[in-house]
Motif scaffolding. Sequence first.
Motif, PDB file in Angstrom:
ATOM      1  N   ASP A   1       0.869  -1.164   0.000  1.00  0.00           N
ATOM      2  CA  ASP A   1       0.000   0.000   0.000  1.00  0.00           C
ATOM      3  C   ASP A   1       0.911   1.220   0.000  1.00  0.00           C
ATOM      4  O   ASP A   1       1.562   1.525   0.994  1.00  0.00           O
TER       5      ASP A   1
ATOM      6  N   PHE B   1       3.160   0.476   7.190  1.00  0.00           N
ATOM      7  CA  PHE B   1       2.183  -0.498   7.684  1.00  0.00           C
ATOM      8  C   PHE B   1       1.650  -0.103   9.061  1.00  0.00           C
ATOM      9  O   PHE B   1       1.743  -0.858  10.035  1.00  0.00           O
TER      10      PHE B   1
ATOM     11  N   ARG C   1       5.194  -8.368   2.534  1.00  0.00           N
ATOM     12  CA  ARG C   1       5.265  -7.094   1.811  1.00  0.00           C
ATOM     13  C   ARG C   1       6.718  -6.687   1.577  1.00  0.00           C
ATOM     14  O   ARG C   1       7.092  -6.240   0.487  1.00  0.00           O
TER      15      ARG C   1
ATOM     16  N   ARG D   1      -1.567   0.620   9.601  1.00  0.00           N
ATOM     17  CA  ARG D   1      -2.980   0.232   9.720  1.00  0.00           C
ATOM     18  C   ARG D   1      -3.125  -1.290   9.656  1.00  0.00           C
ATOM     19  O   ARG D   1      -2.552  -1.940   8.789  1.00  0.00           O
TER      20      ARG D   1
ATOM     21  N   GLN E   1       2.149  -7.051  -8.818  1.00  0.00           N
ATOM     22  CA  GLN E   1       2.475  -5.658  -8.499  1.00  0.00           C
ATOM     23  C   GLN E   1       3.932  -5.337  -8.806  1.00  0.00           C
ATOM     24  O   GLN E   1       4.267  -4.179  -9.083  1.00  0.00           O
TER      25      GLN E   1
ATOM     26  N   ASP F   1       0.363   4.203   0.193  1.00  0.00           N
ATOM     27  CA  ASP F   1      -0.020   5.235   1.154  1.00  0.00           C
ATOM     28  C   ASP F   1       0.290   4.822   2.589  1.00  0.00           C
ATOM     29  O   ASP F   1       0.093   5.609   3.515  1.00  0.00           O
ATOM     30  N   ASP F   2       0.782   3.596   2.767  1.00  0.00           N
ATOM     31  CA  ASP F   2       1.061   3.103   4.111  1.00  0.00           C
ATOM     32  C   ASP F   2       2.230   2.118   4.078  1.00  0.00           C
ATOM     33  O   ASP F   2       2.118   0.971   4.520  1.00  0.00           O
TER      34      ASP F   2
END
Length: 261
Positions: free
Chosen positions: A144, A150, A162, A152, A241, A146-147
Motif C-alpha cells: 500500500d 504499515f 510485503r 494500519r 504488483q 499510502d502506508d
Amino acid sequence: MKTVFLTGCTSGLGLALATRFTARGDRVLLHGRDESRLRLVAATLRASGGRVTEVVADITEPDSVAALCESVGELADSLDLVVNNAAVGGGRDPGRREINSRGTELRMAGNYLAPYQINRRLASLLARDGRIVNVASVGQAPLDLDDLDFTRAYEGVTAYCRSKLALIMDTIELAARGVHVNAVHPAHLMPTTMVRDSGFVPQATMDDGVLPVLRVALDTALSTVTGRYFDRFDLAEPHRQAHDPAVRRALSNWAESRVGW
C-alpha cells in the motif's frame, strides 16, 4: 575462488551458505548482528580452514548499514558476490508492530531498505562478472503506497511478505541500472529460528534452501540473467504488483527518502 559478502551468517541459511562458500575455498566476509555469536561462527569456520572476516551491524538501522558497507569497502578491493540473506521474520507476536530509530517499520527496514542500501553502496565494488543475490520469498503481499510503514491493521507475517515483494521490486529496478542481480526463494519453511518464531512448522531442510541460492550465485548458465525472480531453481513470476513501474518508482523514492540513496 571468490570474495563473498554474506549477511546474516550466525544461524540458519546464512550459516549453511557460509560453510559451503568457505569449503569451496572462497574468502567470505561474514555479517551478523550479535558480535559474540559471529566470532564463534568465524572461529569454527577458520578451524576448518575457512578464510573469513567478521563485520557486525544491525540491518534494521540505516546508519549501521552504512558503516557496514564502509567496513566491507576497507576489507575488500572487489567483490564477486553479495548475498543479502539476513532478514527480520514475522515475529513471535504477529500483532506487535516494531520500528527502527527513524520510525520505519522493522520488516521493511531490514528486509528491503538494508539490501537497497547495501546493493547501491557496494555495486561499485563488484567485479566485472560479479553478482548480487537477494534472498526473497514465495510469500509476497502487495504494498500500500499510502502506508509503506504499515501503520494500519498491522500483522507481522504480512509485513514480512510485503517487504519481500519490495525486495523483488528493487531487484528489477537495480538490474535496469546494469547491475547483475537476481532474487531467489530458496525453500518453503526451512528449519530456521525465524520460521519457528513466526509459528510455522518447518517443511524443508537447510540443504533444500542452500542449493537454489548457490545456483543463482554461481551457475555460469545464468551469467546473462538479471532482474529476475527464481522460485527455487525455476524462473518464476513474482506478484503482479512487481511489474508495475509506477509502484516500483514510488517505492524507490520512499527508500531514497529513508536512507539517502
